[in-house]
Design an enzyme around this catalytic site. Structure first.
Site, PDB file in Angstrom:
ATOM      1  N   CYS A  14      -3.940  10.526  -6.494  1.00  0.00           N
ATOM      2  CA  CYS A  14      -4.217  10.357  -7.913  1.00  0.00           C
ATOM      3  C   CYS A  14      -5.368  11.245  -8.372  1.00  0.00           C
ATOM      4  CB  CYS A  14      -4.520   8.897  -8.234  1.00  0.00           C
ATOM      5  SG  CYS A  14      -5.860   8.190  -7.267  1.00  0.00           S
ATOM      6  N   PHE A  64       1.556   5.649   0.566  1.00  0.00           N
ATOM      7  CA  PHE A  64       1.521   6.530   1.726  1.00  0.00           C
ATOM      8  C   PHE A  64       0.302   7.436   1.772  1.00  0.00           C
ATOM      9  CE2 PHE A  64       3.356   9.302  -1.476  1.00  0.00           C
ATOM     10  CZ  PHE A  64       2.789  10.524  -1.190  1.00  0.00           C
ATOM     11  N   GLU A 122       6.981   2.507   3.996  1.00  0.00           N
ATOM     12  CA  GLU A 122       7.828   2.864   5.144  1.00  0.00           C
ATOM     13  C   GLU A 122       7.673   4.326   5.509  1.00  0.00           C
ATOM     14  OE1 GLU A 122      10.322   3.178   1.371  1.00  0.00           O
ATOM     15  OE2 GLU A 122       8.726   1.913   2.188  1.00  0.00           O
ATOM     16  N   SER A 125       2.597   3.810  -7.625  1.00  0.00           N
ATOM     17  CA  SER A 125       3.188   4.441  -8.805  1.00  0.00           C
ATOM     18  C   SER A 125       3.401   3.448  -9.944  1.00  0.00           C
ATOM     19  CB  SER A 125       4.532   5.076  -8.438  1.00  0.00           C
ATOM     20  OG  SER A 125       5.462   4.063  -8.098  1.00  0.00           O
ATOM     21  N   LYS A 161       1.998  -4.897   3.624  1.00  0.00           N
ATOM     22  CA  LYS A 161       3.281  -4.186   3.629  1.00  0.00           C
ATOM     23  C   LYS A 161       2.994  -2.709   3.349  1.00  0.00           C
ATOM     24  CE  LYS A 161       6.293  -2.458   1.833  1.00  0.00           C
ATOM     25  NZ  LYS A 161       6.882  -1.082   2.085  1.00  0.00           N
ATOM     26  N   ALA A 171       0.827  -1.207   0.000  1.00  0.00           N
ATOM     27  CA  ALA A 171       0.000   0.000   0.000  1.00  0.00           C
ATOM     28  C   ALA A 171       0.863   1.260   0.000  1.00  0.00           C
ATOM     29  CB  ALA A 171      -0.921  -0.007   1.219  1.00  0.00           C
TER      30      ALA A 171
END
Length: 246
Positions: free
Chosen positions: A174, A41, A68, A118, A65, A39
């Site tokens: 987006c 941010f 980070e 992305s 996941k 996923a």
């Protein structure tokens, strides 16, 4: 019990009778097993909630996941699920950057991978995951490019909508609006530009946790540098900067 019935009621199969002489067909939908979600941010809770509930309701276990850059929302969601009684090990969170992703999308125990983000990362995950036998769905490269404003549009509500679409989430999504096309008489109206400038000028920039803040920070120094480069290049190519966000 109810727990054992959940996947079967959520994933009902199909049957076709007399497909041929003396031939019936029956299909069954069964859980895949371990599924992975990667996923981004900008919607750390919403996109995780696109992925996890459907997979778990269909009888799978899940490894999420998160990026980070924004890991906390996934931990909070997982804690809520565990507090509600979800058994340990059904939903899991793995932190890290590209090496963590590589480990998940190539692991022999993983059956399916979902990704939102992305172009570059999505193409990579789709290619590597597919080559390792995973079912991969990748939602990437989405963009809300333009809004067309007709000459009979209500000025006040349209300006408010454009400002929200362009600058909400600091433009890091987006759906962020990049272009406004004025049609007909509106094309001759500098008033539209002035009103949009006034609307954007009224936005309060600051820490997203502070009361009254409309626009929070960009996610990283690299994102700031990229935004500044795009602005500078646009000006060099003939664009006029009517509002300096700094």
């Amino acid at each position: 019990g109810a727990d054992s019935l959940l996947p079967s009621t959520c994933m009902q199969g199909d049957s076709l009778q007399n497909l041929s002489s003396g031939l019936d067909t029956v299909s069954y939908r069964v859980p895949l097993g371990v599924c992975v979600g990667v996923a981004p941010f900008n919607f750390p809770a919403m996109i995780a909630l696109w992925m996890v509930p459907l997979a778990v309701a269909a009888g799978n276990t899940y490894v999420l996941k998160p990026t980070e850059k924004a890991p906390s929302a996934s931990l909070l969601l997982t804690k809520i699920l565990h507090d509600l009684g979800l058994p340990p090990g059904v939903v899991n969170v793995v932190h890290g950057s590209k090496p963590a992703v590589d480990g998940l999308i190539t692991h022999p125990g993983v059956r399916a991978v979902s990704f939102v983000g992305s172009n570059g990362a999505g193409e990579y995950i789709h290619d590597v995951g597919s080559r390792h036998g995973k079912r991969v769905q990748a939602n990437l490269g989405a963009k809300n490019h333009a809004t067309v404003v007709m000459d009979d549009a209500d000025r006040e509500s349209t300006v408010r909508a454009i400002v929200g679409a362009a600058f909400g989430a600091a433009g890091q999504r987006c759906m962020a609006l990049s272009v406004v096309v004025l049609v007909g008489d509106a094309a001759a109206g500098k008033e539209w530009v002035d009103d949009l400038k006034a609307g954007a000028s009224g936005l309060k920039v600051g820490c997203g946790f502070d009361e009254g803040v409309d626009v929070g920070p960009l996610i990283s120094p690299e994102a700031v540098a990229r935004a500044e480069e795009i602005i500078a290049r646009s000006i060099d190519e003939g664009a006029e900067c009517v509002l300096d966000g700094t």
